[in-house]
Design a protein around this motif. Structure first.
Motif, short mmCIF file in Angstrom:
data_model
loop_
_atom_site.label_atom_id
_atom_site.label_comp_id
_atom_site.label_asym_id
_atom_site.label_seq_id
_atom_site.Cartn_x
_atom_site.Cartn_y
_atom_site.Cartn_z
N GLU A 195 0.71 -1.08 0.00
CA GLU A 195 0.07 0.15 0.23
C GLU A 195 1.06 1.51 -0.40
O GLU A 195 2.06 1.23 0.46
CB GLU A 195 -0.74 0.01 1.43
CG GLU A 195 -1.85 1.33 1.31
CD GLU A 195 -1.22 2.34 2.36
OE1 GLU A 195 -1.63 3.62 2.52
OE2 GLU A 195 -0.62 1.71 3.10
N SER A 196 0.76 2.50 -0.96
CA SER A 196 1.45 3.66 -0.24
C SER A 196 2.94 3.14 -1.39
O SER A 196 3.19 2.67 -2.31
CB SER A 196 0.89 4.13 0.25
OG SER A 196 1.26 5.62 0.42
N LEU A 197 3.59 4.02 -0.26
CA LEU A 197 4.91 2.99 -0.37
C LEU A 197 5.31 1.63 -0.41
O LEU A 197 5.90 1.97 -1.17
CB LEU A 197 5.86 3.63 0.90
CG LEU A 197 7.66 3.58 1.10
CD1 LEU A 197 8.33 4.35 0.07
CD2 LEU A 197 7.62 4.73 2.16
N GLY A 198 4.34 1.31 -0.11
CA GLY A 198 4.73 -0.40 -0.11
C GLY A 198 4.87 -0.31 -1.04
O GLY A 198 5.01 -1.79 -1.60
N LEU A 253 -3.68 -3.94 -9.94
CA LEU A 253 -3.41 -2.43 -8.96
C LEU A 253 -4.87 -2.29 -8.96
O LEU A 253 -6.23 -2.66 -9.76
CB LEU A 253 -4.14 -1.22 -10.36
CG LEU A 253 -2.76 -1.66 -11.65
CD1 LEU A 253 -2.04 -0.62 -12.51
CD2 LEU A 253 -1.31 -1.89 -11.28
N LEU A 254 -5.15 -1.71 -7.92
CA LEU A 254 -6.27 -1.97 -6.70
C LEU A 254 -6.19 -0.15 -6.36
O LEU A 254 -5.39 0.44 -5.61
CB LEU A 254 -5.75 -2.70 -5.00
CG LEU A 254 -6.55 -2.14 -4.15
CD1 LEU A 254 -8.01 -3.02 -4.92
CD2 LEU A 254 -6.52 -3.98 -3.19
N TRP A 255 -7.24 0.30 -7.06
CA TRP A 255 -7.52 1.98 -6.50
C TRP A 255 -9.43 1.76 -5.98
O TRP A 255 -9.14 1.12 -5.77
CB TRP A 255 -7.62 2.76 -8.13
CG TRP A 255 -6.32 3.65 -8.32
CD1 TRP A 255 -6.94 4.84 -8.60
CD2 TRP A 255 -5.35 3.64 -9.00
NE1 TRP A 255 -5.84 5.53 -8.75
CE2 TRP A 255 -4.33 4.67 -8.68
CE3 TRP A 255 -4.30 2.47 -8.66
CZ2 TRP A 255 -2.86 4.48 -8.70
CZ3 TRP A 255 -2.84 2.67 -9.46
CH2 TRP A 255 -2.36 3.17 -9.79
N THR A 256 -8.70 3.31 -5.74
CA THR A 256 -10.31 3.82 -4.68
C THR A 256 -10.44 4.70 -5.68
O THR A 256 -10.24 5.35 -6.39
CB THR A 256 -10.32 3.65 -3.46
OG1 THR A 256 -9.26 4.97 -3.28
CG2 THR A 256 -9.34 2.59 -2.37
N GLU A 257 -11.89 5.06 -5.32
CA GLU A 257 -12.27 7.26 -5.72
C GLU A 257 -11.98 7.66 -5.45
O GLU A 257 -12.13 8.99 -5.84
CB GLU A 257 -13.99 6.37 -5.54
CG GLU A 257 -14.84 4.85 -6.93
CD GLU A 257 -16.65 5.45 -6.71
OE1 GLU A 257 -16.85 5.13 -7.39
OE2 GLU A 257 -16.43 5.55 -5.40
N ASN A 272 -1.35 -1.24 -3.88
CA ASN A 272 -3.11 -0.81 -3.53
C ASN A 272 -2.67 0.49 -3.65
O ASN A 272 -2.19 1.15 -2.20
CB ASN A 272 -2.85 -1.55 -2.16
CG ASN A 272 -4.20 -1.45 -1.46
OD1 ASN A 272 -5.09 -0.15 -1.60
ND2 ASN A 272 -3.91 -1.23 -0.18
N THR A 273 -3.15 1.67 -4.12
CA THR A 273 -3.39 2.91 -3.80
C THR A 273 -1.57 3.29 -4.01
O THR A 273 -1.06 3.65 -2.69
CB THR A 273 -3.96 3.52 -2.96
OG1 THR A 273 -3.63 3.15 -2.06
CG2 THR A 273 -5.76 3.11 -2.82
#
Length: 292
Positions: free
Chosen positions: A112-115, A233-237, A136-137
């Motif tokens: 997630e993010s930096l990860g 790719l796991l994105w969000t709104e 993830n994002t």
């Protein structure tokens, strides 16, 4: 019907899950690691200024199908804080060293993010160590200066003044539904940010928000195109660090990628929308299916 809240506490989530929390020596870096479950290896990586509790709402369910490893990256959480810039190659070397220390030849990686940045770099430069990949994002694929400045300023403010209000604002930045931020989560961050040497450590992390340092590791098709692992790719709104236009860039650069968008969530879908987060991980990593 129980009147208990859906989420009681971080360790309450693991109340009925056999797990191990310990520190592992990774090239001289005392590294905090939580492991649970059995099955294919899945390693979870948190974001800037974060810690393994970012995945508290997911570990129990993931452990039903995977041998899950969540850990505090070097310079983060309760791992050691050596005085060196935590650039992407350093964070990647720490991940590979942890896999070696745990006798994990290859694993699914979800960052997630930096990860996400670290897992992508690892997949490009150590393809034999990565089975499938979830980004993830991952945040600011386009290297926007205003996003870097906002992250740098909000994080430094919280670490320099780790009171409730300042740290709460930093944690709320991660959420679309800010009412989901718990006192426990804020106080964990306050405890981490109050560690001796953490101001220096976060400065060593935030070098990645310096365009001059970042250019050596910035998202670019030259290295992203080398990722052979099937990638989700796991994105969000409502991700405050990057929109769907940036996901579209990665879809063009990655040889084998697909996109899933989680509605009504911000930068931490693993906390705000755990059921959907878990379903897409199960379908993609375990069944090899593209999420519906």
């Amino acid at each position: 019907m129980s009147d208990l809240p859906e989420h009681i506490s971080i360790w309450g989530e693991l109340g009925d899950v056999d797990h191990e929390l310990r520190h592992v020596d990774v090239g001289g870096v005392r590294t905090r690691v939580l492991r649970a479950g059995s099955g294919p290896d899945l390693i979870l990586l948190h974001g800037t200024g974060g810690h393994l509790e970012a995945y508290a709402r997911d570990i129990a369910a993931l452990a039903e199908s995977f041998r899950v490893t969540a850990y505090d990256m070097v310079g983060h959480g309760w791992s050691d804080l050596p005085d060196t810039p935590y650039t992407i190659d350093v964070l990647t070397a720490h991940l590979i060293g942890l896999m070696d220390a745990l006798d994990v030849d290859a694993a699914h990686l979800s960052g997630e993010s930096l990860g996400g940045w670290v897992t992508a770099w690892t997949a490009a430069h150590h393809p034999d160590r990565v089975d499938r990949l979830v980004l993830n994002t991952p945040g600011n694929i386009a290297n926007k200066p205003e996003v870097m400045a906002r992250l740098r300023e909000s994080t430094m403010a919280a670490v320099r003044t780790p009171d409730d209000a300042t740290v709460r604002r930093r944690v709320e930045f991660l959420f679309h539904h800010k009412e989901m931020v718990t006192d426990e989560l804020v106080n964990l961050r306050r405890a981490v940010y109050s560690r001796p040497g953490f101001v220096r450590a976060i400065a060593n992390t935030l070098v990645l928000q310096d365009p001059e340092v970042r250019k050596d590791f910035a998202w670019d098709p030259a290295w992203v195109g080398r990722i052979t692992a099937p990638t989700l790719l796991l994105w969000t709104e409502h991700d405050p660090t990057g929109g769907l236009d940036e996901a579209a860039m990665l879809l063009e650069w990655l040889p084998d990628a697909r996109l899933h968008v989680i509605a009504d969530a911000g930068h931490w879908p693993q906390w705000e929308k755990p059921d959907e987060y878990l379903r897409v991980h199960h379908d993609f990593l375990l069944l090899g299916k593209d999420p519906a």
